[in-house]
Design a protein around this motif. Sequence first.
Motif, PDB file in Angstrom:
ATOM      1  N   ASN A 164      67.098  79.095  51.013  1.00 42.65           N
ATOM      2  CA  ASN A 164      66.489  78.924  49.698  1.00 42.65           C
ATOM      3  C   ASN A 164      67.598  78.902  48.654  1.00 42.65           C
ATOM      4  O   ASN A 164      68.394  79.835  48.567  1.00 42.65           O
ATOM      5  CB  ASN A 164      65.509  80.065  49.388  1.00 42.65           C
ATOM      6  N   SER A 165      67.665  77.815  47.896  1.00 43.39           N
ATOM      7  CA  SER A 165      68.606  77.698  46.785  1.00 43.39           C
ATOM      8  C   SER A 165      67.834  77.905  45.491  1.00 43.39           C
ATOM      9  O   SER A 165      66.898  77.158  45.183  1.00 43.39           O
ATOM     10  CB  SER A 165      69.279  76.323  46.783  1.00 43.39           C
ATOM     11  N   TYR A 166      68.236  78.919  44.746  1.00 40.16           N
ATOM     12  CA  TYR A 166      67.448  79.376  43.594  1.00 40.16           C
ATOM     13  C   TYR A 166      68.315  79.410  42.347  1.00 40.16           C
ATOM     14  O   TYR A 166      69.508  79.713  42.406  1.00 40.16           O
ATOM     15  CB  TYR A 166      66.903  80.778  43.890  1.00 40.16           C
ATOM     16  N   GLY A 167      67.709  79.104  41.217  1.00 37.15           N
ATOM     17  CA  GLY A 167      68.413  79.207  39.945  1.00 37.15           C
ATOM     18  C   GLY A 167      67.450  79.588  38.839  1.00 37.15           C
ATOM     19  O   GLY A 167      66.268  79.216  38.871  1.00 37.15           O
ATOM     20  N   SER A 168      67.922  80.342  37.855  1.00 36.43           N
ATOM     21  CA  SER A 168      67.056  80.725  36.735  1.00 36.43           C
ATOM     22  C   SER A 168      67.875  80.848  35.459  1.00 36.43           C
ATOM     23  O   SER A 168      69.079  81.137  35.498  1.00 36.43           O
ATOM     24  CB  SER A 168      66.338  82.044  37.018  1.00 36.43           C
ATOM     25  N   VAL A 169      67.192  80.626  34.341  1.00 38.33           N
ATOM     26  CA  VAL A 169      67.787  80.792  33.013  1.00 38.33           C
ATOM     27  C   VAL A 169      66.787  81.552  32.156  1.00 38.33           C
ATOM     28  O   VAL A 169      65.597  81.220  32.129  1.00 38.33           O
ATOM     29  CB  VAL A 169      68.112  79.432  32.355  1.00 38.33           C
ATOM     30  N   MET A 170      67.274  82.579  31.461  1.00 37.66           N
ATOM     31  CA  MET A 170      66.450  83.332  30.522  1.00 37.66           C
ATOM     32  C   MET A 170      67.284  83.577  29.273  1.00 37.66           C
ATOM     33  O   MET A 170      68.370  84.179  29.345  1.00 37.66           O
ATOM     34  CB  MET A 170      65.997  84.656  31.124  1.00 37.66           C
ATOM     35  N   ALA A 171      66.805  83.089  28.133  1.00 31.98           N
ATOM     36  CA  ALA A 171      67.501  83.280  26.863  1.00 31.98           C
ATOM     37  C   ALA A 171      66.543  83.912  25.866  1.00 31.98           C
ATOM     38  O   ALA A 171      65.424  83.423  25.676  1.00 31.98           O
ATOM     39  CB  ALA A 171      68.035  81.957  26.327  1.00 31.98           C
ATOM     40  N   VAL A 172      66.983  84.997  25.238  1.00 31.42           N
ATOM     41  CA  VAL A 172      66.144  85.758  24.304  1.00 31.42           C
ATOM     42  C   VAL A 172      66.940  86.040  23.034  1.00 31.42           C
ATOM     43  O   VAL A 172      68.104  86.453  23.096  1.00 31.42           O
ATOM     44  CB  VAL A 172      65.669  87.085  24.924  1.00 31.42           C
ATOM     45  N   GLU A 173      66.311  85.804  21.889  1.00 26.33           N
ATOM     46  CA  GLU A 173      66.919  86.118  20.592  1.00 26.33           C
ATOM     47  C   GLU A 173      66.334  87.420  20.075  1.00 26.33           C
ATOM     48  O   GLU A 173      65.111  87.627  20.123  1.00 26.33           O
ATOM     49  CB  GLU A 173      66.647  84.989  19.591  1.00 26.33           C
ATOM     50  N   GLN A 174      67.211  88.304  19.576  1.00 29.66           N
ATOM     51  CA  GLN A 174      66.763  89.579  19.051  1.00 29.66           C
ATOM     52  C   GLN A 174      67.505  89.910  17.766  1.00 29.66           C
ATOM     53  O   GLN A 174      68.664  89.537  17.584  1.00 29.66           O
ATOM     54  CB  GLN A 174      66.999  90.706  20.060  1.00 29.66           C
ATOM     55  N   ALA A 175      66.819  90.634  16.883  1.00 32.39           N
ATOM     56  CA  ALA A 175      67.436  91.125  15.653  1.00 32.39           C
ATOM     57  C   ALA A 175      68.078  92.471  15.930  1.00 32.39           C
ATOM     58  O   ALA A 175      67.513  93.314  16.634  1.00 32.39           O
ATOM     59  CB  ALA A 175      66.395  91.244  14.550  1.00 32.39           C
ATOM     60  N   LEU A 176      69.267  92.673  15.364  1.00 35.94           N
ATOM     61  CA  LEU A 176      69.970  93.937  15.530  1.00 35.94           C
ATOM     62  C   LEU A 176      69.513  94.937  14.470  1.00 35.94           C
ATOM     63  O   LEU A 176      69.065  94.550  13.380  1.00 35.94           O
ATOM     64  CB  LEU A 176      71.486  93.720  15.408  1.00 35.94           C
ATOM     65  N   PRO A 177      69.614  96.223  14.758  1.00 35.68           N
ATOM     66  CA  PRO A 177      69.271  97.237  13.741  1.00 35.68           C
ATOM     67  C   PRO A 177      70.158  97.065  12.508  1.00 35.68           C
ATOM     68  O   PRO A 177      71.323  96.661  12.610  1.00 35.68           O
ATOM     69  CB  PRO A 177      69.563  98.561  14.458  1.00 35.68           C
ATOM     70  N   ALA A 178      69.592  97.358  11.346  1.00 32.22           N
ATOM     71  CA  ALA A 178      70.337  97.218  10.102  1.00 32.22           C
ATOM     72  C   ALA A 178      71.557  98.140  10.107  1.00 32.22           C
ATOM     73  O   ALA A 178      71.479  99.294  10.533  1.00 32.22           O
ATOM     74  CB  ALA A 178      69.439  97.536   8.918  1.00 32.22           C
ATOM     75  N   GLN A 179      72.692  97.624   9.660  1.00 28.18           N
ATOM     76  CA  GLN A 179      73.920  98.397   9.601  1.00 28.18           C
ATOM     77  C   GLN A 179      73.929  99.294   8.368  1.00 28.18           C
ATOM     78  O   GLN A 179      73.363  98.954   7.320  1.00 28.18           O
ATOM     79  CB  GLN A 179      75.137  97.463   9.569  1.00 28.18           C
ATOM     80  N   ALA A 180      74.554 100.449   8.505  1.00 25.61           N
ATOM     81  CA  ALA A 180      74.667 101.370   7.371  1.00 25.61           C
ATOM     82  C   ALA A 180      75.420 100.694   6.227  1.00 25.61           C
ATOM     83  O   ALA A 180      76.449 100.059   6.426  1.00 25.61           O
ATOM     84  CB  ALA A 180      75.395 102.638   7.806  1.00 25.61           C
ATOM     85  N   GLY A 181      74.870 100.796   5.027  1.00 26.86           N
ATOM     86  CA  GLY A 181      75.510 100.211   3.856  1.00 26.86           C
ATOM     87  C   GLY A 181      75.128  98.772   3.588  1.00 26.86           C
ATOM     88  O   GLY A 181      75.574  98.197   2.593  1.00 26.86           O
ATOM     89  N   ALA A 182      74.317  98.179   4.451  1.00 21.92           N
ATOM     90  CA  ALA A 182      73.908  96.789   4.244  1.00 21.92           C
ATOM     91  C   ALA A 182      72.928  96.702   3.085  1.00 21.92           C
ATOM     92  O   ALA A 182      72.154  97.629   2.824  1.00 21.92           O
ATOM     93  CB  ALA A 182      73.273  96.236   5.509  1.00 21.92           C
TER      94      ALA A 182
ATOM     95  N   PRO B 110      68.466  90.156   8.656  1.00 19.21           N
ATOM     96  CA  PRO B 110      68.925  90.912   9.835  1.00 19.21           C
ATOM     97  C   PRO B 110      69.889  90.089  10.674  1.00 19.21           C
ATOM     98  O   PRO B 110      69.737  88.873  10.806  1.00 19.21           O
ATOM     99  CB  PRO B 110      67.622  91.184  10.600  1.00 19.21           C
ATOM    100  N   ALA B 111      70.885  90.764  11.194  1.00 17.69           N
ATOM    101  CA  ALA B 111      71.805  90.101  12.114  1.00 17.69           C
ATOM    102  C   ALA B 111      71.093  89.851  13.438  1.00 17.69           C
ATOM    103  O   ALA B 111      70.306  90.683  13.904  1.00 17.69           O
ATOM    104  CB  ALA B 111      73.042  90.972  12.326  1.00 17.69           C
ATOM    105  N   LYS B 112      71.358  88.693  14.037  1.00 12.03           N
ATOM    106  CA  LYS B 112      70.668  88.322  15.271  1.00 12.03           C
ATOM    107  C   LYS B 112      71.677  87.958  16.359  1.00 12.03           C
ATOM    108  O   LYS B 112      72.766  87.477  16.079  1.00 12.03           O
ATOM    109  CB  LYS B 112      69.721  87.141  15.036  1.00 12.03           C
ATOM    110  N   ILE B 113      71.271  88.205  17.584  1.00 20.00           N
ATOM    111  CA  ILE B 113      72.051  87.789  18.743  1.00 20.00           C
ATOM    112  C   ILE B 113      71.122  87.084  19.721  1.00 20.00           C
ATOM    113  O   ILE B 113      69.904  87.312  19.726  1.00 20.00           O
ATOM    114  CB  ILE B 113      72.738  88.970  19.455  1.00 20.00           C
ATOM    115  N   THR B 114      71.698  86.220  20.528  1.00 14.19           N
ATOM    116  CA  THR B 114      70.960  85.570  21.613  1.00 14.19           C
ATOM    117  C   THR B 114      71.680  85.871  22.921  1.00 14.19           C
ATOM    118  O   THR B 114      72.892  85.618  23.029  1.00 14.19           O
ATOM    119  CB  THR B 114      70.878  84.050  21.411  1.00 14.19           C
TER     120      THR B 114
END
Length: 333
Positions: free
Chosen positions: A275-293, A299-303
């Motif tokens: 069995n040859s298998y492949g998968s892709v999962m991509a999720v975008e999330q907001a980071l917690p607010a930084q002190a002093g922002a 909100p800062a975001k990462i994927t």
Amino acid sequence: MKRILVLAALAAVAIAPVAAQNAVTPEYKWTKGGTAGYRLDVKKVSKVTGSQEAEIDQTWFYLFDTEVADVAPDGTATVRVKFGNAGVQFQIPAQSMDFQFDPGNPEDEKRAGSPLAVPFVAIAGETVSYKIAKNGRLMAVEGLAEMFQRIGEKVKAAPQGANYYGIAMSALDDMRTVQMETLFRRLPETPLKPGDSYKTPKVRESHPAVGSLLVQADCSFAGAEPAAGGEAWKISCTTSKTPESAEAKSPGKLVEARSTSEFLLAKGTGAMVKNSYGSVMAVEQALPAQAGAAPDAPPAKITQRDEITATLELQTGAPPAEASPAAAPPSGS
């Protein structure tokens, strides 16, 4: 004219059984006491982009044996999986590792203390049982949660184990997912001929960042081809994952989710050959607010994009049945 119609009707009746013989229903053919050995190779590349950037490359392998502990009258089987040797290559921002573990090699014991190596050491000898219908439907799993708990405790007990607990256990969870996706595939409910396709029933899958997902595979049946000295059914599937509810609130946003699987199932024994298998999962999330922002700052975001490729191959036991002679073509073809 009537004679021509009668002859045409008789010809249709004669041809129908021939066409029906070409349609088959691939299925797992469990035999109590049957055994097989497999090697599972997995590669995962995780990339984080956006406000933060990072990349983690992981490559690992597992050897494991399967034994059919029981078979019910309806063909449902209890399949016991026992893990053997394993190995891993890690490349993370803070550390790299190239480690293989053989319980019979004393030299490996000297390198087994790293928290990143512990899951690949501790899994040797562990056993998990799967209850599987002959069409590949997963009905129950026993021993998995207990295995994770035992291995997790060993990771934490290793030097600096708490610092690497997340990545070590994530690798173990990826193995669980890939093993089930490659060893057991949902098969068609009705007979198919080469070139036919089928859809698997929709199932729910929970994701910690994006909530409930609906999972369904579109599969194509290619018929039989030579494999391991015999013949095997070849099936290719593309699986989609979509949020169950567009209105549901979740901490993350699903950007991409799909997987593919191309596998060979032995005609005679119903064993998974490859069995040859492949998968892709991509999720975008907001980071917690930084002190002093600033209060109104967006909100800062990462994927995070995780790409997995894997190959499961039969090593020993349960070879396909000998290839049968090609059927004669219908008369008049």
